[in-house]
Design an enzyme around this catalytic site. Sequence first.
Site, PDB file in Angstrom:
ATOM      1  N   GLU A  31     -22.759 -49.298 -66.240  1.00 14.77           N
ATOM      2  CA  GLU A  31     -21.288 -48.786 -66.291  1.00 14.77           C
ATOM      3  C   GLU A  31     -20.342 -48.071 -67.680  1.00 14.77           C
ATOM      4  O   GLU A  31     -21.100 -48.840 -68.597  1.00 14.77           O
ATOM      5  CB  GLU A  31     -20.552 -50.597 -65.879  1.00 14.77           C
ATOM      6  CG  GLU A  31     -19.275 -50.064 -65.387  1.00 14.77           C
ATOM      7  CD  GLU A  31     -19.776 -49.062 -64.037  1.00 14.77           C
ATOM      8  OE1 GLU A  31     -18.983 -48.431 -63.649  1.00 14.77           O
ATOM      9  OE2 GLU A  31     -20.099 -50.058 -63.195  1.00 14.77           O
ATOM     10  N   HIS A  32     -19.616 -47.047 -67.338  1.00 11.90           N
ATOM     11  CA  HIS A  32     -18.885 -46.883 -69.095  1.00 11.90           C
ATOM     12  C   HIS A  32     -19.889 -45.697 -69.572  1.00 11.90           C
ATOM     13  O   HIS A  32     -19.687 -46.314 -70.850  1.00 11.90           O
ATOM     14  CB  HIS A  32     -17.885 -47.544 -69.064  1.00 11.90           C
ATOM     15  CG  HIS A  32     -16.609 -47.957 -68.962  1.00 11.90           C
ATOM     16  ND1 HIS A  32     -16.248 -46.836 -68.718  1.00 11.90           N
ATOM     17  CD2 HIS A  32     -15.824 -48.807 -67.653  1.00 11.90           C
ATOM     18  CE1 HIS A  32     -14.755 -47.158 -68.097  1.00 11.90           C
ATOM     19  NE2 HIS A  32     -15.236 -48.305 -67.830  1.00 11.90           N
ATOM     20  N   ASP A  34     -22.067 -42.505 -67.786  1.00 15.95           N
ATOM     21  CA  ASP A  34     -22.631 -41.560 -67.124  1.00 15.95           C
ATOM     22  C   ASP A  34     -21.664 -40.153 -68.445  1.00 15.95           C
ATOM     23  O   ASP A  34     -22.426 -39.926 -68.977  1.00 15.95           O
ATOM     24  CB  ASP A  34     -22.250 -41.253 -65.895  1.00 15.95           C
ATOM     25  CG  ASP A  34     -20.351 -41.395 -65.874  1.00 15.95           C
ATOM     26  OD1 ASP A  34     -19.826 -41.888 -66.848  1.00 15.95           O
ATOM     27  OD2 ASP A  34     -19.705 -40.854 -64.898  1.00 15.95           O
ATOM     28  N   GLY A 121     -11.260 -48.381 -56.810  1.00 19.64           N
ATOM     29  CA  GLY A 121     -13.031 -48.508 -57.471  1.00 19.64           C
ATOM     30  C   GLY A 121     -14.257 -48.250 -57.653  1.00 19.64           C
ATOM     31  O   GLY A 121     -15.153 -48.415 -57.536  1.00 19.64           O
ATOM     32  N   SER A 123     -14.575 -44.993 -55.381  1.00 23.91           N
ATOM     33  CA  SER A 123     -14.898 -43.653 -55.507  1.00 23.91           C
ATOM     34  C   SER A 123     -14.327 -42.821 -54.389  1.00 23.91           C
ATOM     35  O   SER A 123     -14.721 -42.078 -53.032  1.00 23.91           O
ATOM     36  CB  SER A 123     -16.510 -43.406 -55.882  1.00 23.91           C
ATOM     37  OG  SER A 123     -16.374 -43.622 -57.295  1.00 23.91           O
ATOM     38  N   SER A 124     -12.744 -43.167 -53.835  1.00 23.30           N
ATOM     39  CA  SER A 124     -12.341 -42.920 -52.819  1.00 23.30           C
ATOM     40  C   SER A 124     -11.481 -40.880 -53.356  1.00 23.30           C
ATOM     41  O   SER A 124     -12.322 -39.974 -52.286  1.00 23.30           O
ATOM     42  CB  SER A 124     -11.274 -43.163 -52.062  1.00 23.30           C
ATOM     43  OG  SER A 124     -10.226 -43.792 -52.874  1.00 23.30           O
ATOM     44  N   SER A 125     -11.299 -41.180 -54.371  1.00 25.35           N
ATOM     45  CA  SER A 125     -11.254 -39.234 -54.688  1.00 25.35           C
ATOM     46  C   SER A 125     -12.619 -38.832 -55.078  1.00 25.35           C
ATOM     47  O   SER A 125     -12.488 -37.364 -54.494  1.00 25.35           O
ATOM     48  CB  SER A 125     -10.764 -39.331 -56.168  1.00 25.35           C
ATOM     49  OG  SER A 125     -11.443 -40.572 -56.744  1.00 25.35           O
ATOM     50  N   ASP A 169     -19.678 -40.850 -60.051  1.00 26.29           N
ATOM     51  CA  ASP A 169     -19.148 -40.732 -58.430  1.00 26.29           C
ATOM     52  C   ASP A 169     -19.116 -39.923 -57.851  1.00 26.29           C
ATOM     53  O   ASP A 169     -19.583 -39.715 -56.388  1.00 26.29           O
ATOM     54  CB  ASP A 169     -17.362 -40.992 -59.507  1.00 26.29           C
ATOM     55  CG  ASP A 169     -17.308 -42.364 -59.627  1.00 26.29           C
ATOM     56  OD1 ASP A 169     -18.199 -43.031 -60.067  1.00 26.29           O
ATOM     57  OD2 ASP A 169     -16.390 -42.387 -60.030  1.00 26.29           O
TER      58      ASP A 169
HETATM   59  C1  GLA Z   1     -15.457 -44.087 -62.851  1.00 27.35           C
HETATM   60  C2  GLA Z   1     -15.644 -42.232 -63.596  1.00 27.35           C
HETATM   61  C3  GLA Z   1     -16.903 -42.347 -63.596  1.00 27.35           C
HETATM   62  C4  GLA Z   1     -17.828 -43.814 -64.113  1.00 27.35           C
HETATM   63  C5  GLA Z   1     -17.169 -44.920 -63.737  1.00 27.35           C
HETATM   64  C6  GLA Z   1     -17.480 -45.912 -65.416  1.00 27.35           C
HETATM   65  O1  GLA Z   1     -15.811 -44.177 -62.027  1.00 27.35           O
HETATM   66  O2  GLA Z   1     -15.164 -41.834 -62.370  1.00 27.35           O
HETATM   67  O3  GLA Z   1     -17.793 -41.602 -64.108  1.00 27.35           O
HETATM   68  O4  GLA Z   1     -17.382 -43.102 -65.714  1.00 27.35           O
HETATM   69  O5  GLA Z   1     -15.821 -44.874 -64.123  1.00 27.35           O
HETATM   70  O6  GLA Z   1     -18.868 -46.095 -65.279  1.00 27.35           O
END
Ligand code: GLA
Length: 380
Positions: A31-32, A34, A121, A123-125, A169
């Site tokens: 997480e955080h 990428d 959270g 990732s609908s977008s 995502d």
């Molecule tokens: C969001 C961002 C991703 C990633 C995550 C955290 O989902 O869209 O690119 O950075 O946060 O891991």
Amino acid sequence: MTAIESIFKEEFGAEPEAIFSAAGRVNLIGEHIDYCGGRVLPAALSLKCRVAVRKNGTSILRIAATTIDARAEIDLTNTGAYQNLPWGNYQAGVADEMKRAGYNLVGCDILYDCTVPFGSGLSSSAAIEVATAYALAKMGGNKIDKVELAVISQRAENNYCGVNCGIMDQFASANGKKDHAILIDCATLEYEHIPLNLGDFVLVLANCNKPHNLRESKYNERRDEVEVALKILKTKISSDNLSQISSDTVERYKDLLGETIYRRAKHVTTECERVAKSVEALKNNDLAGFGRLMYESHDSLKYDYEVTGRELDTLVEAARLQKGCIGSRMTGAGFGGCTVSLVKKICVNEFIENVGQRYRSVIGYDASFYVADIADGIVG
Ligand code: GLA
């Protein structure tokens, strides 16, 4: 006629030519990192953004949705003009990026049917972007590969929608595979599907349903902080990516980094190490080992990266106490959204009941739960 086809016909006066779907995602770990060039391990969900589409013979995209009362029209000759649309800016952004990249675009009617909960959270977008890019590519007679789909979609979000997200995502939404996680090297965009043999366990998602959150502003703040960390470390070592630096090196330069930047760099480097260990654990069917890494990841996001918040922490603390739960962590950007927990199948009902009750009593409203079904990315 299926439900989506008949709604399409009612909306646009003709039947769709094709139906495509892109997936929401859950990040299992990584997480955080990428946007620091790290390796991440998400999986695509059966929660989807489906699009029904037909060419309409004009140069206009007409878009509508099944789950919200929203419509928009986007003129393909002037795609730069829609940045402030309340709904439809992701689609306009994708069209804008595709034009820049030289794709042939034609006017279409598109109906969006999205089962990824908005703002969760999950990732609908990204699912909307990837589904749009795929539909536009197909209708315009273009070839597009699934890595390029993700790249175009991320660019739309960065350049058009002003969210400085990484590639995870969109990549998972396009390239996920049923019953597999996807290990993505965000520096090279190489990837590998890792079988998810969960045996007696399932992944339970819990949406904390926090109404407003600081996700975007704090997200961009964290991105700036890790850039500062890299800049400081580069005065001592040669590296272009924080993800290539070991956590020992970060310890060595702790004083130089200063308290806050040190903790941010510590999270990134230890999280990269946890992803490598998680892949090993999953390949060796060591679910208990993977579950421990999930808890460690959450703690690191809570104490060092500071992106969790009371709601997500309450869910993970409650999960830790449940029989049959062997790992739990926040997933996605944080500050709201979902947790993911590894729970023994026979304990799932009790888990949902107990965690739900605990959450309601501490936070004052309900969380929602879903048993994750890991599915293919783009389909159609
Ligand atoms: C969001 C961002 C991703 C990633 C995550 C955290 O989902 O869209 O690119 O950075 O946060 O891991």
